[in-house]
Design an enzyme around this catalytic site. Structure first.
Site, PDB file in Angstrom:
ATOM      1  N   HIS A 136     -20.446  96.375  64.597  1.00 49.15           N
ATOM      2  CA  HIS A 136     -20.239  95.708  63.077  1.00 49.15           C
ATOM      3  C   HIS A 136     -20.162  94.335  63.463  1.00 49.15           C
ATOM      4  O   HIS A 136     -20.978  93.435  62.814  1.00 49.15           O
ATOM      5  CB  HIS A 136     -19.346  96.221  62.369  1.00 49.15           C
ATOM      6  N   GLU A 376     -25.419  95.480  57.032  1.00 47.00           N
ATOM      7  CA  GLU A 376     -26.100  95.691  58.098  1.00 47.00           C
ATOM      8  C   GLU A 376     -27.244  96.690  58.125  1.00 47.00           C
ATOM      9  O   GLU A 376     -28.258  96.231  58.385  1.00 47.00           O
ATOM     10  CB  GLU A 376     -25.272  96.512  59.164  1.00 47.00           C
TER      11      GLU A 376
END
Length: 429
Positions: A136, A376
């Protein structure tokens, strides 16, 4: 680390028939929580299949010290117990719920779970959110710093920030879209209004058990003893507010408006069979500094938990369409272990207290199928997700429901789950 014992026996079944084969709460799990039965007030309970066992109503059959700690309307006192006392309570519950000889005495203390209301399991004194999902951190960093996605400190220090304990809420409570300042890249000045880039974050929550005294750090070989259990955690994030406010001091209004957690505390003892070696760091990465490096932790500090995020829009609910999976991935994608997080948190003498909550930070996989946030998945809004209704989502819209789930799996053992962690977005006031 907690030991594997008879409570983890895959052959053990319960006379509570709904527990046998239950995806989350077989007799091998027995997580603790605080619930209100119909017409009653909050009290401590243990989940077993589709039912909840009232601990106070079963008190005469339980270890005195442990049940006294769990007899109130929060689990703070239970979390403060040493692991052996918490384990003794869990073993006794396992015996009561698996041996048919106890059914007549125990069954009156069971409540139908769907008829009950769940509460926060503890009074949360402090909430800290970390940033240990390296994929992440890399994915997000690449959007802003393509040539240098990870800052130099990331592989040396578990990065974290202090969140807002007062806005942590149990699964099922609506999230009100936050207002705040935001500034478009091409704008001369910021504006104020509802967030336009609301996002979720897939995390594991860590409940602190016995704490440490102020000024007394806790070494890595004792860190596991400070963990009472785990939950799922969604650290809702307003990305547009965050982009404007986070420099130079970090997250503030972009993250303190609501954090959703699953209400059941999956105990450290229940997760003993699902301990794994911490994955080796890539070649060239620095070894953790000595205070963060423990042999036992490296051998057993990771958790074999599969995490998943689903979405269900208002239109999907109206048409009876099941939630759509957005991502799935393992908790072993954490760069730092839970023990390293706890050790670092207390390394400057900060005192951790029973009932404190720690978030791991967003856990993502290296590939899109395992990303832990829409930031994302949608590449910052450039690649929206298409839902079964034809709707698209760059970020979370009003009426959307986000559902987190988790299952601990290991060969030769019964899988256990964490229960629901979900919330629906309500419009900004």
């Amino acid at each position: 680390m907690s030991a594997i014992d008879e409570t983890h026996d895959p052959a053990r079944t319960s006379w509570v028939t709904s527990a046998n084969g239950h995806p989350d709460f077989p007799v091998q799990n027995l997580p603790f929580g605080v619930f209100s039965p119909p017409g009653g007030g909050p009290r401590a309970g243990a989940a077993i299949g589709d039912a909840i066992l009232d601990l106070a109503a079963t008190a005469p059959l339980l270890p005195k010290a442990a049940v006294q700690a769990a007899a109130g309307d929060t689990l703070n006192a239970w979390m403060a117990l040493p692991s052996d006392e918490r384990g003794a309570l869990r073993r006794r519950l396992s015996d009561l719920l698996s041996d048919p000889a106890h059914e007549a005495a125990v069954r009156p203390a069971l409540h139908v779970a769907e008829d009950c209301r769940m509460h926060l399991p503890a009074t949360i004194g402090d909430y800290t959110d970390f940033y240990v999902g390296i994929h992440h951190a890399t994915n997000v960093g690449r959007q802003f710093r393509p040539d240098n996605p990870l800052l130099p400190n990331y592989k040396y220090v578990p990065i974290g920030y202090h969140g807002r304990a007062s806005s942590v809420r149990p699964s099922g409570e609506a999230v009100v879209r936050p207002n705040g300042q935001r500034k478009a890249p091409d704008a001369d000045a910021p504006t104020f209004g509802p967030s336009r880039r609301l996002d979720y974050e897939l995390e594991v929550g860590v409940w602190v058990g016995p704490g440490n005294a102020l000024g007394q750090p806790s070494p890595i070989d004792r860190a596991a003893g400070h963990v009472a259990g785990f939950c799922l955690l969604n650290d809702w994030s307003a990305r547009d507010l965050q982009a404007w406010e986070y420099q130079p001091l970090g997250p503030f209004l972009a993250k303190n408006f609501h954090t959703t957690i699953s209400p059941w505390v999956v105990t450290a003892e229940a997760l003993a069979p699902f301990r794994r070696a911490q994955p080796a760091r890539p070649p060239g990465d620095p070894a953790p500094l000595p205070y963060l490096l423990g042999e036992e932790d490296q051998a057993h500090g990771a958790l074999a938990i599969e995490l998943e995020v689903q979405i269900r829009s208002a239109a999907m609910r109206e048409r009876g369409i099941a939630p759509m999976s957005l991502s799935r991935g393992p908790a072993t994608n954490m760069y730092w272990t839970v023990a390293q997080i706890v050790t670092h948190h207390a390394s400057n003498g900060c005192n951790l207290r029973p009932g404190d909550l720690i978030g791991t930070g967003t856990i993502s996989a290296p590939k899109p199928g395992g990303y832990g946030s829409l930031l994302e998945i949608g590449e910052g809004g450039r690649s929206p997700v298409t839902l079964p209704t034809g709707e698209t989502r760059a970020f979370v819209e009003d009426g959307d429901e986000i559902l987190l789930s988790a299952t601990a799996r290991a060969e030769g053992y019964v899988s256990i789950g964490f229960g629901p962690c979900r919330a629906t977005i309500a419009p900004a006031p």
